[in-house]
Design a protein around this motif. Structure first.
Motif, PDB file in Angstrom:
ATOM      1  N   ALA A  54       0.832  -1.202   0.000  1.00 23.27           N
ATOM      2  CA  ALA A  54       0.000   0.000   0.000  1.00 23.27           C
ATOM      3  C   ALA A  54       0.873   1.260   0.000  1.00 23.27           C
ATOM      4  CB  ALA A  54      -0.923   0.002   1.209  1.00 23.27           C
ATOM      5  N   GLN A  55       1.962   1.242   0.769  1.00 19.02           N
ATOM      6  CA  GLN A  55       2.876   2.385   0.791  1.00 19.02           C
ATOM      7  C   GLN A  55       3.565   2.562  -0.565  1.00 19.02           C
ATOM      8  OE1 GLN A  55       5.150   1.115   4.250  1.00 19.02           O
ATOM      9  NE2 GLN A  55       4.306   2.792   5.465  1.00 19.02           N
ATOM     10  N   CYS A  56       3.915   1.453  -1.207  1.00 20.02           N
ATOM     11  CA  CYS A  56       4.518   1.524  -2.548  1.00 20.02           C
ATOM     12  C   CYS A  56       3.535   2.141  -3.537  1.00 20.02           C
ATOM     13  CB  CYS A  56       4.933   0.128  -3.021  1.00 20.02           C
ATOM     14  SG  CYS A  56       6.383  -0.551  -2.167  1.00 20.02           S
ATOM     15  N   ALA A  57       2.259   1.780  -3.418  1.00 23.57           N
ATOM     16  CA  ALA A  57       1.236   2.345  -4.298  1.00 23.57           C
ATOM     17  C   ALA A  57       1.124   3.853  -4.094  1.00 23.57           C
ATOM     18  CB  ALA A  57      -0.103   1.665  -4.036  1.00 23.57           C
ATOM     19  N   ASP A  58       1.192   4.302  -2.830  1.00 21.17           N
ATOM     20  CA  ASP A  58       1.142   5.740  -2.547  1.00 21.17           C
ATOM     21  C   ASP A  58       2.353   6.455  -3.136  1.00 21.17           C
ATOM     22  OD1 ASP A  58      -1.255   5.576  -1.207  1.00 21.17           O
ATOM     23  OD2 ASP A  58      -0.348   5.389   0.773  1.00 21.17           O
ATOM     24  N   ARG A  90      13.831   0.223  -9.385  1.00 19.93           N
ATOM     25  CA  ARG A  90      15.005   0.941  -9.874  1.00 19.93           C
ATOM     26  C   ARG A  90      15.715   1.656  -8.732  1.00 19.93           C
ATOM     27  NH1 ARG A  90      14.854   1.943 -15.463  1.00 19.93           N
ATOM     28  NH2 ARG A  90      13.734   0.208 -16.427  1.00 19.93           N
ATOM     29  N   VAL A  91      17.042   1.620  -8.778  1.00 17.23           N
ATOM     30  CA  VAL A  91      17.864   2.303  -7.782  1.00 17.23           C
ATOM     31  C   VAL A  91      18.542   3.492  -8.456  1.00 17.23           C
ATOM     32  CG1 VAL A  91      19.781   2.106  -6.163  1.00 17.23           C
ATOM     33  CG2 VAL A  91      18.283   0.141  -6.562  1.00 17.23           C
ATOM     34  N   TYR A  92      18.403   4.668  -7.849  1.00 15.23           N
ATOM     35  CA  TYR A  92      19.030   5.874  -8.377  1.00 15.23           C
ATOM     36  C   TYR A  92      19.804   6.540  -7.255  1.00 15.23           C
ATOM     37  CZ  TYR A  92      19.563  10.498 -10.500  1.00 15.23           C
ATOM     38  OH  TYR A  92      20.077  11.674 -10.998  1.00 15.23           O
ATOM     39  N   GLU A  93      21.110   6.481  -7.332  1.00 15.14           N
ATOM     40  CA  GLU A  93      21.980   7.054  -6.310  1.00 15.14           C
ATOM     41  C   GLU A  93      21.561   6.561  -4.926  1.00 15.14           C
ATOM     42  OE1 GLU A  93      22.188  11.268  -6.910  1.00 15.14           O
ATOM     43  OE2 GLU A  93      23.274  11.065  -8.798  1.00 15.14           O
ATOM     44  N   ASP A  94      20.959   7.426  -4.103  1.00 19.41           N
ATOM     45  CA  ASP A  94      20.674   7.045  -2.723  1.00 19.41           C
ATOM     46  C   ASP A  94      19.214   6.677  -2.472  1.00 19.41           C
ATOM     47  OD1 ASP A  94      23.324   7.458  -1.968  1.00 19.41           O
ATOM     48  OD2 ASP A  94      22.969   9.602  -1.647  1.00 19.41           O
ATOM     49  N   PHE A  95      18.424   6.500  -3.518  1.00 20.09           N
ATOM     50  CA  PHE A  95      17.036   6.141  -3.283  1.00 20.09           C
ATOM     51  C   PHE A  95      16.567   5.082  -4.281  1.00 20.09           C
ATOM     52  CE2 PHE A  95      17.002   9.885  -6.024  1.00 20.09           C
ATOM     53  CZ  PHE A  95      16.116   9.532  -7.030  1.00 20.09           C
ATOM     54  N   THR A  96      15.479   4.416  -3.914  1.00 19.39           N
ATOM     55  CA  THR A  96      14.937   3.309  -4.698  1.00 19.39           C
ATOM     56  C   THR A  96      13.464   3.554  -4.980  1.00 19.39           C
ATOM     57  OG1 THR A  96      16.451   1.764  -3.624  1.00 19.39           O
ATOM     58  CG2 THR A  96      14.546   0.816  -4.743  1.00 19.39           C
ATOM     59  N   MET A  97      13.044   3.296  -6.211  1.00 21.12           N
ATOM     60  CA  MET A  97      11.638   3.387  -6.575  1.00 21.12           C
ATOM     61  C   MET A  97      11.086   1.976  -6.775  1.00 21.12           C
ATOM     62  SD  MET A  97      10.435   6.504  -6.788  1.00 21.12           S
ATOM     63  CE  MET A  97      11.421   7.221  -5.467  1.00 21.12           C
ATOM     64  N   PRO A  98      10.035   1.618  -6.034  1.00 15.06           N
ATOM     65  CA  PRO A  98       9.455   0.277  -6.191  1.00 15.06           C
ATOM     66  C   PRO A  98       8.809   0.103  -7.553  1.00 15.06           C
ATOM     67  CG  PRO A  98       8.085   1.644  -4.767  1.00 15.06           C
ATOM     68  CD  PRO A  98       9.342   2.412  -5.006  1.00 15.06           C
ATOM     69  N   ALA A  99       8.687  -1.131  -7.988  1.00 17.82           N
ATOM     70  CA  ALA A  99       8.136  -1.444  -9.304  1.00 17.82           C
ATOM     71  C   ALA A  99       6.663  -1.061  -9.400  1.00 17.82           C
ATOM     72  CB  ALA A  99       8.302  -2.928  -9.595  1.00 17.82           C
ATOM     73  N   GLY A 100       6.220  -0.838 -10.633  1.00 23.17           N
ATOM     74  CA  GLY A 100       4.811  -0.548 -10.878  1.00 23.17           C
ATOM     75  C   GLY A 100       4.647   0.561 -11.900  1.00 23.17           C
ATOM     76  N   GLU A 107       6.607   9.430   6.403  1.00 24.60           N
ATOM     77  CA  GLU A 107       7.830   8.862   6.980  1.00 24.60           C
ATOM     78  C   GLU A 107       8.012   7.408   6.562  1.00 24.60           C
ATOM     79  OE1 GLU A 107       9.919   8.069  11.367  1.00 24.60           O
ATOM     80  OE2 GLU A 107       8.055   9.224  11.199  1.00 24.60           O
ATOM     81  N   GLY A 108       6.919   6.628   6.585  1.00 28.67           N
ATOM     82  CA  GLY A 108       6.998   5.224   6.183  1.00 28.67           C
ATOM     83  C   GLY A 108       7.374   5.071   4.729  1.00 28.67           C
ATOM     84  N   GLU A 109       6.836   5.939   3.868  1.00 33.51           N
ATOM     85  CA  GLU A 109       7.162   5.879   2.444  1.00 33.51           C
ATOM     86  C   GLU A 109       8.605   6.290   2.198  1.00 33.51           C
ATOM     87  OE1 GLU A 109       2.539   6.945   1.314  1.00 33.51           O
ATOM     88  OE2 GLU A 109       4.110   8.429   0.966  1.00 33.51           O
TER      89      GLU A 109
END
Length: 211
Positions: free
Chosen positions: A36-40, A127-137, A181-183
Motif C-alpha cells: 500500500a505504501q509503494c502504491a502511494d 530501480r535504484v538511483y543514487e541514494d534512493f529506490t523506486m518500487p516497481a509498478g 515517513e513510512g514511504e
C-alpha cells in the motif's frame, strides 16, 4: 518389530497450527502495508525516462547529453512545483520545448534523429538511483525517445525534484515534502536487503500481464 513415530496430541497440533497461522497473518499484514505504501509512492511521483536510439557508445553518450540539457533548461519547472498535479501540468505544456531542446542538442553533435516527448503512464521495474529506490509498478512519466529508442534508458525523479540541478535542498528534504515517513523509509532502503521489493515487483508484473 515395527516402531511408530510419536504422534502429536490434538492440543499440540492445534497450538502448532495456531502459531503458523499467526505468523502467516503477520507476514501478510506486513506485505499488505508495504504494498500500500509503494502504491502511494507511485501516485505521488513524476519520473523522467529517456531512451537512447541504440546501445552504441555514441548513442548512449548522446542520450546523456540530451539528459543534461533537458534537466538544465527545465529545472525550475519541477523544482518550483508544489504538487504532482502542478508538475504534470507544467510537463504537459513543456513537451514541445523538451523536444526542441533535445533536437537542438543532438544537432549540435551532428545527429538528426527524431525525438518524441510525451507524458505517459508506464511500467517501471524496481530501480535504484543514487541514494534512493523506486518500487516497481506504473508511474506517470515524461518519456523522451530518441530515434529508434532501442537502447538502454536513463531515468530519474522530476517530482519531487531529486535530479534537478537547481534544487538547493538535498534529496531527503525533497522527499520529506512529498512522502510520509513510512514511504521515505521504503524509498531510502536498499532493495538487495529487502525481500518485499521483489514480492511487490512480482505482484505488479502479474497485474501488468493480466492488464
Amino acid at each position: 518389530m515395527r516402531q511408530h513415530g510419536t504422534r502429536l496430541n490434538p492440543t499440540a497440533r492445534f497450538l502448532i497450527f495456531f502459531i503458523f497461522s499467526f505468523l502467516f497473518i503477520l507476514i501478510l499484514d506486513s506485505f499488505s502495508t508495504f504494498a500500500a505504501q509503494c502504491a502511494d509512492i507511485r501516485e505521488n511521483v513524476l519520473r523522467l525516462h529517456i531512451l537512447a536510439n541504440s546501445d552504441s557508445v555514441e548513442d548512449q553518450e548522446l542520450k546523456l547529453r540530451v539528459r543534461d540539457r533537458i534537466l538544465q533548461e527545465t529545472d525550475s519547472l519541477f523544482y518550483l512545483s508544489d504538487s504532482l498535479e502542478t508538475a504534470e501540468e507544467k510537463a504537459q505544456e513543456s513537451l514541445p520545448r523538451i523536444e526542441e531542446i533535445a533536437r537542438d542538442e543532438l544537432l549540435k553533435w551532428g545527429c538528426n534523429d527524431e525525438v518524441q516527448a510525451e507524458l505517459t503512464h508506464m511500467f517501471f521495474d524496481t530501480r535504484v538511483y543514487e541514494d534512493f529506490t523506486m518500487p516497481a509498478g506504473y508511474y506517470d512519466a515524461v518519456r523522451v525517445t530518441i530515434g529508434d529508442a532501442k537502447g538502454h534508458n536513463w531515468w530519474c525523479v522530476l517530482y519531487p525534484a531529486l535530479c534537478v540541478p537547481a534544487a538547493s535542498e538535498d534529496g531527503e528534504a525533497a522527499l520529506a515534502r512529498t512522502l510520509t515517513e513510512g514511504e521515505r523509509e521504503i524509498v531510502e532502503s536498499k532493495p538487495e536487503y529487502e525481500v518485499r521489493f521483489y514480492a511487490v515487483e512480482l505482484f505488479e508484473r502479474v497485474k501488468d500481464f493480466f492488464k
